[in-house]
Motif scaffolding. Structure first.
Motif, mmCIF file in Angstrom:
data_model
loop_
_atom_site.group_PDB
_atom_site.id
_atom_site.type_symbol
_atom_site.label_atom_id
_atom_site.label_comp_id
_atom_site.label_asym_id
_atom_site.label_seq_id
_atom_site.Cartn_x
_atom_site.Cartn_y
_atom_site.Cartn_z
ATOM 1 N N GLN A 58 0.852 -1.180 0.000
ATOM 2 C CA GLN A 58 0.000 0.000 0.000
ATOM 3 C C GLN A 58 0.894 1.239 0.000
ATOM 4 N N TYR A 59 0.311 2.361 -0.407
ATOM 5 C CA TYR A 59 1.068 3.600 -0.449
ATOM 6 C C TYR A 59 0.784 4.446 0.785
ATOM 7 N N PHE A 60 1.798 5.186 1.185
ATOM 8 C CA PHE A 60 1.609 6.145 2.262
ATOM 9 C C PHE A 60 0.852 7.361 1.737
ATOM 10 N N ASN A 61 0.202 8.073 2.640
ATOM 11 C CA ASN A 61 -0.388 9.355 2.274
ATOM 12 C C ASN A 61 0.725 10.324 1.891
ATOM 13 N N LEU A 62 0.435 11.235 0.983
ATOM 14 C CA LEU A 62 1.431 12.243 0.613
ATOM 15 C C LEU A 62 1.892 13.030 1.833
ATOM 16 N N SER A 63 0.996 13.248 2.778
ATOM 17 C CA SER A 63 1.352 14.018 3.972
ATOM 18 C C SER A 63 2.330 13.282 4.876
ATOM 19 N N MET A 108 -0.240 19.670 -3.606
ATOM 20 C CA MET A 108 0.835 20.436 -2.966
ATOM 21 C C MET A 108 0.539 20.669 -1.498
ATOM 22 N N TYR A 109 -0.712 20.906 -1.172
ATOM 23 C CA TYR A 109 -1.069 21.064 0.237
ATOM 24 C C TYR A 109 -0.806 19.773 1.008
ATOM 25 N N ALA A 110 -1.198 18.641 0.428
ATOM 26 C CA ALA A 110 -0.984 17.360 1.100
ATOM 27 C C ALA A 110 0.493 17.071 1.289
ATOM 28 N N SER A 111 1.316 17.443 0.313
ATOM 29 C CA SER A 111 2.746 17.122 0.359
ATOM 30 C C SER A 111 3.541 18.059 1.252
ATOM 31 N N THR A 112 3.125 19.313 1.327
ATOM 32 C CA THR A 112 3.941 20.316 2.029
ATOM 33 C C THR A 112 3.261 20.927 3.244
ATOM 34 N N GLY A 113 1.944 20.842 3.315
ATOM 35 C CA GLY A 113 1.227 21.525 4.391
ATOM 36 C C GLY A 113 1.159 23.020 4.212
ATOM 37 N N ASN A 114 1.490 23.506 3.012
ATOM 38 C CA ASN A 114 1.484 24.941 2.735
ATOM 39 C C ASN A 114 0.049 25.481 2.811
#
Length: 792
Positions: free
Chosen positions: A27-32, A100-106
């Protein structure tokens, strides 16, 4: 690339016995859960954030507001956004912000996303039926379709430019706003918009829907399947199956490759949908069809950078010549979608590392290479033609499909670095990053200077002692037995799984250090057609040379419809660098330079201008320059024959190009749409490696008569064994006649027709083919606007 089978099965190291390892589905991890550390990927992500912030949401929203009858707050952007594909970038923008929000929390990404969703909700409410879209005058087309009046072609549906493809971006954007940014309003809007589609096609037969799907429609079947999973309602899965194009699906199920001449990126999203439906519906035949497609594209139709297609179309597997001669090489959208398909197939087919090998190749050499590291400009075509260059987008001018997918890519760089099962952690890609494995209360820090160095360092930090298997990908580019694993400084035995991983099982403690040594070497990759064209790889990294910066016309694209094509001077192929050596000796022609960064010197080159050799660098580090990826190879004996053949092939084409003001390749989607094609009772076809268009009524293109220099039309078309006739008009003024009969169907004819005197001083010329005498017109392959008659 050569097909990679289970080459890792018999890998032995340190005399340890190879045991079969349990390979349950990963399974894949969440981008966050994955944060990038400093690297070229991290820089690209930062550049993309700046690019996203440079776009004006009000201008992206303008088409949606206009079509909903609401007052716009700003004018639409230019380029594809106000010439028929209005609103498509708005959908991509939703996805890009969400990723991008999921990956960086920006938080700026989240604020923009929420504002966009709020405005689109106003549009949906104003429409009153669940629909959201920027398709110009779209309601007329939807009304016609609902009552069964369907007029479909590759790029047109009821007179609109791929409206289903357009609204697919909105569907996908709403889905991603829910899945990645947890916007509940977006979820409800997505369901309502899918209900609108259910109602739209409720009175249509399956045959009518299949007719409609002849027009490019993106991955609507995938998003409808996603809605089925989100809601748990079977009706949406039924809709997804109805929107699956059987003209493509059925041959794939039967393992028949019928892809020649087809618009490549029209097909890949369909196959993604087949796989998604198979995941939810359990139909292994559809999943097998998706795998067959992947194999055919990856192992027979792709080039060294992982990309595919010429002028957006699949060419014959036995002939890659146009890949070398054309300036419209692999399209970035294709690779974006092939990586999406790869991600889906990896867990379905046993977590096999062959999928990661392809993903890595394409991610580094095409996707990362398609973004300018200094300003975030994005690339549409990546020419394989020697000594050519790429064109970059600008936030105010460029709104192509590859801008839409391009702004999405950096937000998901972290998606495939790691995967997991209940008892295993998979390390797939060697990109500096930090993983938060919440289920195991474990942090994993991956640090590396790869590919400049061949070492990868992992620090394992569990909250308390934790046992799990660490699966370290054993790449196909590392020789059998050469990979080393060290734990806390000591070389460690590992097992090798059948799916291509070095497996270390132990109880991990905070601060445990794992060092992975991945020796790389120079290899060559020959074009799949067997021609004497080779690319150099160092490990998975494609190497290329800068060859000049002269005449980089349109390096940064303007707002013109064809601004994404590098229109600068084509350096004749006879002047390309040729390696004079036997093919087996090619790797030895490179010497590694003493540098902190990856660099090599290539020697043994012809002609004289290259006698001192060229520096080869990772292709993704070469920008704003002409470059060379594929190298022609010849022995001393073959060189003169090669030069003479190339000169003969190029001479006529270069002379014709020199007097060409504008041209349209008939039957090819983008060239025709860029010239505002119109038609009635017309169809496109593909024969003898050429696309064509014919009609029993008319078709027309808007030719650009730049500087008003055009004086002649040059027509290229198939001969005919039965009567065909057509009138040629320019701005509705008669220009000439084509009559055919009793000819050779395979023969290609050419004709020069003067432009009427009254029209030569006009900047736009509407070229029209009007069938006459109730006969079909000729099958037109190409029309050019010329400055003079080259036959004279």
């Amino acid at each position: 690339m050569k097909y990679i089978t289970l080459i890792f099965t018999l890998v032995f190291i340190l005399s340890s016995c190879v045991k079969k390892v349990d390979n349950s589905t990963a399974q894949y991890f969440n981008l966050s859960d994955v944060k990038l550390l400093d690297s070229e990927f991290k820089n690209a992500q930062l550049q993309d954030i700046a690019y996203l912030m440079a776009l004006d949401p009000d201008r992206l929203l303008a088409p949606f507001l206009r079509e909903a009858g609401l007052e716009t707050k700003a004018e639409s952007y230019p380029n594809w956004e106000n010439t028929g594909l209005d609103g498509h970038i708005g959908g991509h923008y939703l996805t890009a912000l969400s990723l991008m929000y999921a990956s960086t929390g920006n938080t700026e990404m989240k604020e923009r996303l929420d504002d966009m969703i709020s405005e689109l909700k106003r549009c949906q409410d104003a429409n009153g039926n669940g629909y959201i879209g920027g398709v110009p005058g779209g309601q007329t087309a939807w009304d016609e379709i609902k009552v069964g009046d369907i007029r479909a072609g590759g790029f047109s549906l009821n007179g609109k430019w791929v409206p289903l493809y357009n609204i697919h971006k909105t569907y996908a954007g709403l889905r991603d706003a829910w899945l990645y940014a947890h916007n509940e309003t977006a979820k409800q809007m997505l369901i309502a918009m899918t209900d609108w589609m259910l109602d739209l096609v409720s009175g249509l037969s399956d045959e009518q829907i299949q007719d409609m799907l002849r027009s490019e429609h993106g991955g609507l079947n995938e998003t409808f399947a996603d809605v089925a999973e989100i809601t748990g309602d079977e009706k949406y899965l039924v809709l997804a199956k109805r929107f699956s194009h059987h003209e493509i699906l059925d041959p794939l199920i039967g393992h028949h490759d019928e892809l020649n001449g087809k618009h490549a990126n029209t097909q890949i999203p369909k196959v993604i949908g087949y796989q998604r439906i198979a995941e939810l519906g359990g139909d292994s035949a559809w999943s097998d069809a998706a795998l067959y497609f992947w194999d055919e594209v990856v192992n027979g139709r792709s080039v060294a950078i992982g990309g595919n297609s010429v002028r957006e179309h699949f060419h014959p597997k036995h002939d890659f010549s146009e890949m070398i001669s054309s300036v419209e090489g692999p399209e970035t959208c294709n690779s974006y979608n092939m990586l999406k398909l790869t991600k889906m197939l990896y867990p379905t087919f046993g977590n096999n590392s062959k999928f990661i090998d392809y993903y890595e190749k394409t991610l580094y050499n095409h996707i990362l290479a398609s973004l300018n590291p200094d300003n975030g400009g994005l690339v549409y075509f990546t020419p394989m033609r020697p000594n050519h260059y790429r064109v970059y987008s600008q936030p105010e001018t460029s709104f192509w499909c590859c801008v839409g997918s391009g702004i999405e890519n950096p937000g998901k760089y972290g998606e495939m670095i790691y995967a997991y099962t209940d008892k295993s952690l998979y390390v797939n890609l060697f990109i500096p990053s930090v993983l938060n494995w919440e289920a195991k209360n474990t942090e994993v820090v991956l640090e590396t200077k790869f590919p400049d160095e061949d070492k990868v360092f992992l620090t394992i930090n569990p909250g308390e002692k934790t046992e799990f298997e660490l699966h370290l990908r054993y790449p196909s580019w590392v020789e059998e037995g050469a990979l080393k694993v060290l734990v806390n400084g000591s070389e460690t035995k590992y097992q090798v799984s059948e799916n291509g991983y070095a497996v270390v099982n132990r109880e991990w403690e905070k601060g445990d250090k794992v060092e992975l040594v991945l020796p790389m070497k120079i290899t060559t990759e020959q074009l799949e057609d067997g021609s004497n064209n080779y690319a150099f790889n160092y490990g998975p990294i494609v190497l290329a040379a800068k060859t000049g910066t002269e005449d980089l016309k349109g390096l940064y694209a303007d707002a013109s419809r064809m601004g994404h094509v590098a229109h600068g001077k084509m350096i004749p192929l006879k002047d390309r660098p040729v390696i004079v050596a036997p093919a087996d000796n090619l790797p030895s022609m490179l010497d590694k330079k003493d540098s902190d960064k990856l660099a090599f010197k290539l020697s043994g080159l012809y002609p004289e201008k290259y006698e001192n050799g060229l520096e080869l660098l990772p292709f993704y580090r070469i920008h704003e320059s002409r470059y060379n990826i594929y190298w022609s190879q010849a022995t001393d004996e073959q060189l003169n024959d090669m030069i003479r053949q190339v000169e003969e092939e190029e001479k006529a084409r270069i002379a014709l190009d020199a007097i060409t003001v504008d041209k349209v390749e008939s039957g090819e989607q983008q060239p025709e749409s860029d010239h505002f094609v119109k038609f009635e009772r017309s169809r496109t076809g593909y024969a003898n490696d050429y696309h064509y268009r014919e009609t029993s009524d008319f078709f027309s293109y808007n030719l650009k008569n730049q500087d008003k220099k055009g004086r002649f039309l040059h027509l290229k078309y198939f001969d005919s064994a039965y009567p065909r006739s057509a009138e040629i008009l320019v701005n509705n003024k008669p220009a000439g006649t084509i009559k055919l009969n009793n000819g050779d169907e395979d023969a290609i004819l050419e004709k020069i027709i003067p432009i009427p005197d009254s029209e030569v001083a006009k900047q736009e010329l509407v070229f029209k083919v009007q069938a006459s005498d109730k006969n079909a017109s000729m099958q037109l392959i190409e029309v050019r606007l010329l400055t003079k008659n080259e036959i004279q």
